[in-house]
Design a protein around this motif. Sequence first.
Motif, PDB file in Angstrom:
ATOM      1  N   SER A   1     -12.276  -6.571  -8.395  1.00  0.00           N
ATOM      2  CA  SER A   1     -11.711  -6.061  -7.158  1.00  0.00           C
ATOM      3  C   SER A   1     -11.087  -4.695  -7.408  1.00  0.00           C
ATOM      4  CB  SER A   1     -10.649  -7.034  -6.642  1.00  0.00           C
ATOM      5  OG  SER A   1      -9.916  -6.421  -5.627  1.00  0.00           O
ATOM      6  N   ASP A   2     -11.632  -3.676  -6.762  1.00  0.00           N
ATOM      7  CA  ASP A   2     -11.117  -2.316  -6.944  1.00  0.00           C
ATOM      8  C   ASP A   2      -9.945  -2.115  -6.001  1.00  0.00           C
ATOM      9  OD1 ASP A   2     -10.661   0.259  -7.455  1.00  0.00           O
ATOM     10  OD2 ASP A   2     -12.625   1.004  -6.882  1.00  0.00           O
ATOM     11  N   LEU A   3      -8.788  -2.664  -6.397  1.00  0.00           N
ATOM     12  CA  LEU A   3      -7.591  -2.626  -5.558  1.00  0.00           C
ATOM     13  C   LEU A   3      -6.957  -1.239  -5.650  1.00  0.00           C
ATOM     14  CD1 LEU A   3      -6.566  -5.097  -4.053  1.00  0.00           C
ATOM     15  CD2 LEU A   3      -4.904  -5.450  -5.860  1.00  0.00           C
ATOM     16  N   ASN A   4      -6.467  -0.706  -4.526  1.00  0.00           N
ATOM     17  CA  ASN A   4      -5.859   0.631  -4.607  1.00  0.00           C
ATOM     18  C   ASN A   4      -4.471   0.595  -5.237  1.00  0.00           C
ATOM     19  OD1 ASN A   4      -4.532  -0.548  -2.522  1.00  0.00           O
ATOM     20  ND2 ASN A   4      -4.602   1.218  -1.155  1.00  0.00           N
ATOM     21  N   ILE A   5      -3.928  -0.603  -5.459  1.00  0.00           N
ATOM     22  CA  ILE A   5      -2.650  -0.699  -6.172  1.00  0.00           C
ATOM     23  C   ILE A   5      -2.872  -1.425  -7.499  1.00  0.00           C
ATOM     24  CG2 ILE A   5      -1.047  -0.573  -4.239  1.00  0.00           C
ATOM     25  CD1 ILE A   5      -1.162  -3.759  -4.454  1.00  0.00           C
ATOM     26  N   GLY A   6      -4.065  -1.218  -8.095  1.00  0.00           N
ATOM     27  CA  GLY A   6      -4.477  -1.967  -9.284  1.00  0.00           C
ATOM     28  C   GLY A   6      -3.429  -2.056 -10.387  1.00  0.00           C
TER      29      GLY A   6
END
Lengths: 317, 177
Positions: free
Chosen positions: A102-107
């Motif tokens: 999952s390429d989360l923007n808050i990774g």
Amino acid sequence: MTSPYPFAAIFGVLIVALTIAAGLIWLERRLLALFQDRYGPNRAGPFGLLQVLADMIKIFLKEDWIPPFADRTVFVLAPAVIVVAVLLSFAVLPIAPGIIVSDLNIGLLWVLAMSSLGVYSIVLGGWASDNKYSLLGAMRASAQMLSYEVFMGLSLMGVVLLAGSFDLVHIVEAQRHLWFVIPQFLGFVLFLIAGLAETRRIPFDLPEAESELIAGFHSEYSGMKFGMFFVGEYLGVVLISSLITVLFFGGWLGPLLPPLLWFFIKMFAFICFFILVRASLPRPRFDQLMAWAWKIMLPLALANLMVTGAVVLAWGK
Amino acid sequence: MHVVFYISAAIAVAATLLMLRQLNAVHALIYLVISLLAVAVVFYTLGAPFAAALEVIIYAGAIMVLFVFVVMLLNLGQAAIRFERKLLGKGSWICPAVLAAILIAELTWLLIEGVGPMYPPMTIGPVEVGAALFGPYMIGVELASMLLLAGLVGAYHIGRRERSGPEPADVSEEAHK
């Protein structure tokens, strides 16, 4: 952007992470033996590789005993928490272009959040055992991990400032010309130390210090429940090594070889470094550990953040 | 997203209620952590991933660990559970129940009236939060930081070791004489 085959990515990352964690049982024992000038496990299978299998059969067949005085529910719950928390962190780890769950923007924040939840496993496990050594180990763990988490987050903010994003894929892409280990060398050293402390390995293994606390927080655990703490620790080592690779050493970026191979080469280099540290450093006293965190590491992390911020602002990045 | 929102909201409410009626302090804290995690998911579904992450890191991951730490240090055991049972008699529920009922009535009324859209049109990421904090809400941030500094100095003062009497080293020297 998420991977086009979400289930393939999820199971792939799970299987690879767990296999590497299991393989570390063998790797760590062989490497430790090498550093100490002996052979290590070399009888079961080629190079002793089947030792992993033997250890697993042994741990599964052991009696899984819950002490009658323990708090049953919490005692059973605690070992699961650490494995779940660490495995969830792997979800945002970019292994190669397109290979990410999952390429989360808050990774990056996600990883920090999950690592801060991992503490509960140790603390609750030690408390639920209702044993003074376990409780002492749990108290040490909560104090140690809280202290080291503070500058663990701060040491990474320099990288975030330079990349301009919490997204781990963006952070890797931003290192195309220069790995962040060069402008952020101090941040790298701080994160390495914080990472060692978060995985509770020597020299930061005071929660389980076997020479003073029997086995600390997991004194009362046996069988696969103990195995979960063990797997959690190795998964933690794999995670921290992968994070160092992604944040400071350009992740999958590298010449000639395919990206996936580069990632694993860098990751295994840091895993071996972790084992080398275990083989060579003694364990400090607890007050030394705390003073080190708050009086040296925290000010250094703050200074690093301020200087990086000033430089980024001055150069108008 | 709707389904996720309602499930996690229900978990938050249920976990908080269970937390209230727990007699064992550590069990109550575990329920509180679950409630905070559920609230983080609610934030995420409402389009605030940054707030959700901070909720987990700061509330669930740091403040609650400190609570557990203190409870463990005290290690109250059975006596505390008996005391809690006495404290949580039937009578003690009336006042909070009335207050909560008023709030629920207000909330239902607002929902029926239907004020504004429930979901904001966009997600609020780290950049927007930072720009707001150090733009229009600068004074609030500064005031909060001063308050925290005051708390820190106060805690240091209370926790300071009193240096009354001779140092341990002096005592041993006197013993030799």
